[in-house]
Design a protein around this motif. Sequence first.
Motif, short mmCIF file in Angstrom:
data_model
loop_
_atom_site.label_atom_id
_atom_site.label_comp_id
_atom_site.label_asym_id
_atom_site.label_seq_id
_atom_site.Cartn_x
_atom_site.Cartn_y
_atom_site.Cartn_z
N MET A 1 1.04 -1.01 0.16
CA MET A 1 -0.46 0.32 0.39
C MET A 1 1.07 1.88 -0.21
SD MET A 1 -3.03 0.78 2.19
CE MET A 1 -4.66 -0.14 1.84
N SER A 2 0.21 2.23 -0.73
CA SER A 2 1.72 3.42 -0.89
C SER A 2 1.47 4.65 0.18
CB SER A 2 1.56 4.48 -2.56
OG SER A 2 -0.51 4.71 -2.43
N ILE A 3 1.94 5.59 0.46
CA ILE A 3 1.36 6.32 1.31
C ILE A 3 0.28 7.15 0.81
CG2 ILE A 3 2.38 8.85 1.95
CD1 ILE A 3 4.96 7.92 1.62
N PHE A 4 -0.47 7.59 -0.75
CA PHE A 4 -1.30 7.96 -1.12
C PHE A 4 -2.38 7.39 -0.73
CE2 PHE A 4 -4.72 7.96 -3.72
CZ PHE A 4 -5.04 9.55 -3.58
N ASP A 5 -2.00 5.74 -0.73
CA ASP A 5 -3.55 4.98 -0.82
C ASP A 5 -3.47 4.54 0.86
OD1 ASP A 5 -3.53 3.97 -2.60
OD2 ASP A 5 -2.10 2.19 -2.24
N ASP A 6 -2.69 5.47 2.01
CA ASP A 6 -2.96 5.35 3.42
C ASP A 6 -3.75 6.64 4.01
OD1 ASP A 6 -2.18 2.92 4.19
OD2 ASP A 6 0.01 3.77 4.53
N ALA A 7 -3.08 7.66 2.52
CA ALA A 7 -4.06 9.31 3.15
C ALA A 7 -5.34 9.14 3.01
CB ALA A 7 -2.87 9.59 2.47
N ASP A 9 -7.16 6.95 2.14
CA ASP A 9 -8.08 6.33 3.69
C ASP A 9 -8.60 7.02 4.94
OD1 ASP A 9 -8.27 3.94 1.69
OD2 ASP A 9 -6.61 2.61 3.19
N GLN A 10 -7.73 7.87 5.13
CA GLN A 10 -7.98 8.21 6.26
C GLN A 10 -8.60 9.43 6.20
OE1 GLN A 10 -4.09 9.73 7.87
NE2 GLN A 10 -3.86 7.63 9.21
N LEU A 11 -9.05 9.94 4.59
CA LEU A 11 -9.65 10.80 4.25
C LEU A 11 -11.40 10.08 4.28
CD1 LEU A 11 -10.71 13.81 3.26
CD2 LEU A 11 -9.86 12.54 0.52
N ILE A 12 -11.12 9.54 3.67
CA ILE A 12 -12.59 9.01 3.49
C ILE A 12 -13.04 8.85 5.01
CG2 ILE A 12 -13.74 6.68 3.05
CD1 ILE A 12 -12.55 8.81 0.71
N GLY A 13 -12.12 8.25 5.99
CA GLY A 13 -12.77 8.34 7.12
C GLY A 13 -13.30 9.50 7.99
N ASN A 14 -12.80 11.00 7.17
CA ASN A 14 -13.74 12.27 7.39
C ASN A 14 -14.75 12.56 6.63
OD1 ASN A 14 -12.19 12.40 10.12
ND2 ASN A 14 -10.48 13.21 8.83
N TYR A 43 -17.48 13.14 -14.55
CA TYR A 43 -17.83 12.27 -14.41
C TYR A 43 -19.52 12.76 -14.27
CZ TYR A 43 -19.87 9.32 -10.68
OH TYR A 43 -22.22 8.92 -10.60
N THR A 44 -20.45 12.01 -15.42
CA THR A 44 -21.62 12.78 -15.79
C THR A 44 -23.13 12.13 -14.65
OG1 THR A 44 -22.26 11.27 -17.33
CG2 THR A 44 -21.18 13.53 -17.79
N GLY A 45 -23.17 10.65 -14.06
CA GLY A 45 -23.50 10.54 -13.23
C GLY A 45 -23.92 10.75 -11.81
N PRO A 46 -25.04 10.89 -11.06
CA PRO A 46 -25.83 11.12 -10.02
C PRO A 46 -23.88 10.80 -9.06
CG PRO A 46 -27.34 9.22 -10.86
CD PRO A 46 -25.46 9.52 -11.37
N MET A 47 -23.60 12.06 -7.94
CA MET A 47 -22.67 11.65 -7.33
C MET A 47 -23.01 10.42 -6.36
SD MET A 47 -20.47 14.17 -7.89
CE MET A 47 -19.70 14.39 -6.55
N GLN A 48 -24.28 10.53 -5.33
CA GLN A 48 -24.20 9.15 -4.90
C GLN A 48 -23.65 7.57 -5.32
OE1 GLN A 48 -26.78 11.18 -5.98
NE2 GLN A 48 -28.29 12.06 -4.73
N ASP A 49 -23.57 7.86 -6.92
CA ASP A 49 -22.89 7.37 -7.12
C ASP A 49 -21.27 6.80 -8.41
OD1 ASP A 49 -24.61 5.79 -7.36
OD2 ASP A 49 -26.30 6.39 -9.30
N LEU A 50 -20.65 8.11 -7.05
CA LEU A 50 -18.99 7.96 -7.99
C LEU A 50 -18.62 7.24 -7.35
CD1 LEU A 50 -16.88 10.04 -9.15
CD2 LEU A 50 -16.73 11.22 -6.78
N PRO A 51 -18.18 6.33 -7.91
CA PRO A 51 -17.37 5.24 -7.43
C PRO A 51 -16.10 5.44 -6.59
CG PRO A 51 -17.55 4.76 -9.69
CD PRO A 51 -18.14 6.21 -9.99
N ARG A 52 -15.90 4.84 -5.68
CA ARG A 52 -14.85 5.60 -4.88
C ARG A 52 -13.29 5.20 -5.30
NH1 ARG A 52 -10.71 2.93 -1.56
NH2 ARG A 52 -11.11 4.05 1.02
#
Length: 70
Positions: A1-7, A9-14, A43-52
């Motif tokens: 896992m990269s530093i970005f992946d960790d960061a 994941d922390q962002l998604i926590g907030n 991206y043109t879809g609904p925001m609720q469907d934006l893929p992670r």
Amino acid sequence: MSIFDDAFDQLIGNEGGYSNHPQDPGGETMWGITQRVALAWGYTGPMQDLPRETAKHIAKTLYWDPLHCD
């Protein structure tokens, strides 16, 4: 896992999940990405469907890489 992946994941926590709070000037947001940014990215879809993974790619390209965070 990269530093970005960790960061990210922390962002998604907030910032993870969908938000559309009327007092938030960013408007609709999913995974920490605003609708304005998602639309500019193509991206043109609904925001609720934006893929992670799409949000993760946008965050790395627009925010992480320009600052040479690695």
